[in-house]
Design a protein around this motif. Structure first.
Motif, PDB file in Angstrom:
ATOM      1  N   UNK A 189       0.845  -1.222   0.025  1.00  0.00           N
ATOM      2  CA  UNK A 189       0.104   0.011   0.053  1.00  0.00           C
ATOM      3  C   UNK A 189       0.966   1.242  -0.040  1.00  0.00           C
ATOM      4  N   UNK A 190       0.647   2.024  -1.086  1.00  0.00           N
ATOM      5  CA  UNK A 190       1.495   3.300  -1.062  1.00  0.00           C
ATOM      6  C   UNK A 190       0.809   4.273  -0.398  1.00  0.00           C
ATOM      7  N   UNK A 191       0.888   4.271   0.838  1.00  0.00           N
ATOM      8  CA  UNK A 191       0.255   5.289   1.764  1.00  0.00           C
ATOM      9  C   UNK A 191       0.833   6.684   1.612  1.00  0.00           C
ATOM     10  N   UNK A 192       1.870   7.003   1.324  1.00  0.00           N
ATOM     11  CA  UNK A 192       2.081   8.340   1.018  1.00  0.00           C
ATOM     12  C   UNK A 192       3.406   8.370  -0.038  1.00  0.00           C
ATOM     13  N   UNK A 193       3.357   7.725  -1.243  1.00  0.00           N
ATOM     14  CA  UNK A 193       4.218   7.696  -2.244  1.00  0.00           C
ATOM     15  C   UNK A 193       5.292   6.736  -1.780  1.00  0.00           C
ATOM     16  N   UNK A 194       6.369   7.327  -2.236  1.00  0.00           N
ATOM     17  CA  UNK A 194       7.552   6.959  -1.916  1.00  0.00           C
ATOM     18  C   UNK A 194       7.929   7.190  -0.308  1.00  0.00           C
ATOM     19  N   UNK A 195       7.280   7.948   0.397  1.00  0.00           N
ATOM     20  CA  UNK A 195       7.617   8.392   1.634  1.00  0.00           C
ATOM     21  C   UNK A 195       7.138   7.224   2.584  1.00  0.00           C
ATOM     22  N   UNK A 196       6.126   6.621   2.338  1.00  0.00           N
ATOM     23  CA  UNK A 196       5.629   5.485   3.326  1.00  0.00           C
ATOM     24  C   UNK A 196       4.776   4.444   2.447  1.00  0.00           C
ATOM     25  N   UNK A 197       5.546   3.262   2.339  1.00  0.00           N
ATOM     26  CA  UNK A 197       4.821   2.075   1.791  1.00  0.00           C
ATOM     27  C   UNK A 197       4.821   1.102   2.823  1.00  0.00           C
ATOM     28  N   UNK A 261       7.176  -1.366   7.319  1.00  0.00           N
ATOM     29  CA  UNK A 261       6.870  -0.416   6.815  1.00  0.00           C
ATOM     30  C   UNK A 261       8.327   0.207   5.969  1.00  0.00           C
ATOM     31  N   UNK A 262       8.528   0.784   4.904  1.00  0.00           N
ATOM     32  CA  UNK A 262       9.385   1.143   4.402  1.00  0.00           C
ATOM     33  C   UNK A 262       9.139   2.524   3.480  1.00  0.00           C
ATOM     34  N   UNK A 263      10.313   3.109   3.157  1.00  0.00           N
ATOM     35  CA  UNK A 263      10.167   4.599   2.385  1.00  0.00           C
ATOM     36  C   UNK A 263      11.431   5.279   2.243  1.00  0.00           C
ATOM     37  N   UNK A 264      11.333   6.408   1.476  1.00  0.00           N
ATOM     38  CA  UNK A 264      12.467   7.124   1.167  1.00  0.00           C
ATOM     39  C   UNK A 264      12.125   8.422   1.802  1.00  0.00           C
ATOM     40  N   UNK A 303      21.744   4.539   3.585  1.00  0.00           N
ATOM     41  CA  UNK A 303      22.074   5.912   3.066  1.00  0.00           C
ATOM     42  C   UNK A 303      22.355   5.726   1.593  1.00  0.00           C
ATOM     43  N   UNK A 304      21.615   6.428   0.932  1.00  0.00           N
ATOM     44  CA  UNK A 304      21.881   6.630  -0.525  1.00  0.00           C
ATOM     45  C   UNK A 304      22.600   7.948  -0.896  1.00  0.00           C
ATOM     46  N   UNK A 305      23.655   7.600  -1.369  1.00  0.00           N
ATOM     47  CA  UNK A 305      24.723   9.091  -1.616  1.00  0.00           C
ATOM     48  C   UNK A 305      24.576   9.375  -2.915  1.00  0.00           C
ATOM     49  N   UNK A 306      23.932   8.530  -3.783  1.00  0.00           N
ATOM     50  CA  UNK A 306      23.693   9.017  -5.316  1.00  0.00           C
ATOM     51  C   UNK A 306      22.140   8.585  -5.467  1.00  0.00           C
ATOM     52  N   UNK A 307      21.939   7.725  -6.431  1.00  0.00           N
ATOM     53  CA  UNK A 307      20.576   7.374  -6.709  1.00  0.00           C
ATOM     54  C   UNK A 307      19.954   6.345  -5.637  1.00  0.00           C
ATOM     55  N   UNK A 308      18.594   6.776  -5.170  1.00  0.00           N
ATOM     56  CA  UNK A 308      17.970   5.534  -4.548  1.00  0.00           C
ATOM     57  C   UNK A 308      17.577   4.350  -4.899  1.00  0.00           C
ATOM     58  N   UNK A 309      17.557   3.242  -4.365  1.00  0.00           N
ATOM     59  CA  UNK A 309      16.908   2.124  -4.784  1.00  0.00           C
ATOM     60  C   UNK A 309      15.389   2.180  -4.475  1.00  0.00           C
ATOM     61  N   UNK A 310      14.743   2.365  -5.416  1.00  0.00           N
ATOM     62  CA  UNK A 310      13.237   2.637  -5.016  1.00  0.00           C
ATOM     63  C   UNK A 310      12.370   1.311  -5.140  1.00  0.00           C
ATOM     64  N   UNK A 311      12.757   0.199  -5.588  1.00  0.00           N
ATOM     65  CA  UNK A 311      11.774  -1.276  -5.552  1.00  0.00           C
ATOM     66  C   UNK A 311      12.006  -2.089  -4.351  1.00  0.00           C
TER      67      UNK A 311
END
Length: 462
Positions: A189-197, A261-264, A303-311
């Motif tokens: 459930x993408x409760x708040x986009x990439x902020x909270x799944x 719970x996971x998110x960026x 900690x993503x110092x460059x691109x995040x891993x979103x999947x």
């Protein structure tokens, strides 16, 4: 970072406004001159003025220079062909359905490790299917995601609980025959986009980086040997009847049922994952109900110092489509009602850096520590493993030379070492590749070591 990007944009806006206002002031005409004073009345009349000269011919105003069009955006440099899209159906309400396939035919030659003066010699040779998976996933209303895949691992590999030094090849004539199991089954459930799944179902808990990678995008021929070292500790299935050896528990290969719970956050700088999973449930007694103990608690920060891993699944290599430099840490804990609880700690560094058309550097190191305590089923002894791999994808050849190494320190037992390497050929990226690897397995104080060769072809799309 967003604050830095905002400050830059704000400074640019102020500078642009200053330049525009300065140009406007420069174009404002000076005030009109006062009229000349009238001559005195007794002055002689002024001499008549000569007729005005004819005006010069009008000169055409120079044309304003044409605006230079912006240069065309450079196409991204890819070192392998773009990924094949999955079979996909879309509906008007933002729902999708995807279907895919993973097949990994494999040849394996194994020389088992054996004590001095006893045991078999020579190499075992096997042809089998390492993984056979049907993958289904998609979205519902643009808010929910779902993923389910089946698997029958090691299809037609000889099947008995007595394994060789590498943990795969067996010595009995019986072979694994068709029969599927559920490998993953979870809803997001993408409760708040990439902020909270919120992930709910049967999945990989958030352990070290290699333990959350998908088998479809591994860099080497398989996971590290010690990645799922604690898999047998949680009693997923009852012990299987042994043919040439004692019963052993069946491993879920790292999966567990629960939710996380996971998110960026911070514009993708930080990724968090925290969850509760079924883990090991206490057995019932004459006086106490079963499953009284607390759930398995697992968490990870990266900690993503460059691109995040979103999947949900990390990749063993993004083959040039992302720039990754990450540092992660994980914990895993459960009180199973025994004297000492189960504990796990891990840290990892992952690098996946493209260098234009030259290729892609990929490397990772995972360090993990297990303490199984006194869990009632299969307690993992106190042990620490360092696991790593590194390679470079040569863009012109679509070829990656890769080296791999692992070392396991076990309390009150002999150390374990795996050293090896090989090549991965990526003519179609992760969709279709060919990997050939050699591995040497050495146990401390053992007179002989084991050797294994693997050649694996992968066909995958999703």
């Amino acid at each position: 970072m967003k604050p830095v990007r905002t400050a830059v944009r704000y400074s640019a806006s102020i500078l642009l406004a200053t330049l525009v206002s300065g140009a406007a002031l420069a174009q404002t005409p000076p005030p009109d001159a006062p009229p000349p004073e009238a001559p005195p009345s007794d002055a002689p009349p002024p001499a008549p003025l000569p007729p005005p000269a004819p005006p010069p011919p009008a000169v055409a105003a120079p044309m304003a220079p044409m605006a230079t069009p912006p240069p065309p955006a450079e196409a991204p440099v890819t070192v392998v062909p773009a990924a094949q899209p999955p079979f996909k159906i879309e509906t008007p309400n933002k729902s999708t359905f995807k279907a895919g396939l993973l097949v990994q035919p494999q040849y394996q030659a194994t020389q088992p490790r054996f004590p001095a003066g006893a045991g078999p010699s020579g190499y075992s040779n096997d042809l089998f299917i390492r993984r056979t998976r049907i993958l289904i996933g998609g979205t519902l209303f643009g808010v929910f995601e779902y993923f389910v895949d089946t698997d029958y691992p090691n299809l037609f590999l000889q099947n008995v609980p007595v394994t060789d030094a590498m943990g795969m090849t067996t010595t009995n004539a019986l072979k694994n025959t068709p029969g599927m199991n559920i490998q993953d089954a979870f809803i997001t459930w993408k409760a708040a986009g990439d902020l909270l799944k919120i992930d709910v179902g049967y999945m990989l808990p958030p352990l070290a980086h290699n333990a959350v990678q998908g088998a479809t995008t591994l860099y080497g021929w398989d996971y590290f040997f010690n990645t799922f070292r604690s898999g047998n500790s949680f009693g997923t299935q009852p012990p299987a009847a042994g043919i040439l050896g004692p019963p052993v528990p069946q491993s879920p290969v790292g999966r567990d049922a629960g939710f996380e719970l996971r998110g960026l956050v911070a514009d993708g700088l930080v990724e968090y994952r925290v969850g509760l999973f079924q883990g090991l449930r206490q057995v019932g007694t004459a006086t106490d109900a079963r499953a009284r103990n607390m759930f398995r608690t697992t968490g990870r920060v990266q900690i993503n110092l460059m691109d995040p891993e979103t999947g949900f699944f990390y990749a063993g290599s993004y083959l040039g489509t992302k720039k990754i430099l990450s540092i992660g840490g994980s914990v895993d804990f459960q009180d199973s009602g025994s004297t000492t609880a189960y504990r796990y700690f891990a840290g990892d560094v992952f690098v996946d850096q493209p260098f234009g058309s030259a290729g892609v550097l990929t490397a990772q190191v995972n360090v993990a520590h297990w303490d199984g305590g006194t869990m009632p089923l299969v307690a993992v002894p106190k042990s620490t493993a360092i696991m790593g791999e590194a390679g470079f994808l040569i863009g012109a050849a679509h070829l990656s030379p890769i080296i791999r190494a692992e070392h396991l320190w076990v309390t009150n037992a002999n150390d374990d070492t795996y050293l090896g390497g090989g090549f991965a050929f990526w003519p179609y990226g992760h969709n279709s590749n060919l990997k050939a690897f050699y591995t040497n397995h050495k146990v401390q104080n053992a007179p002989n070591s084991g050797n294994q060769f693997n050649v694996q072809w992968q066909l995958y799309f999703f």
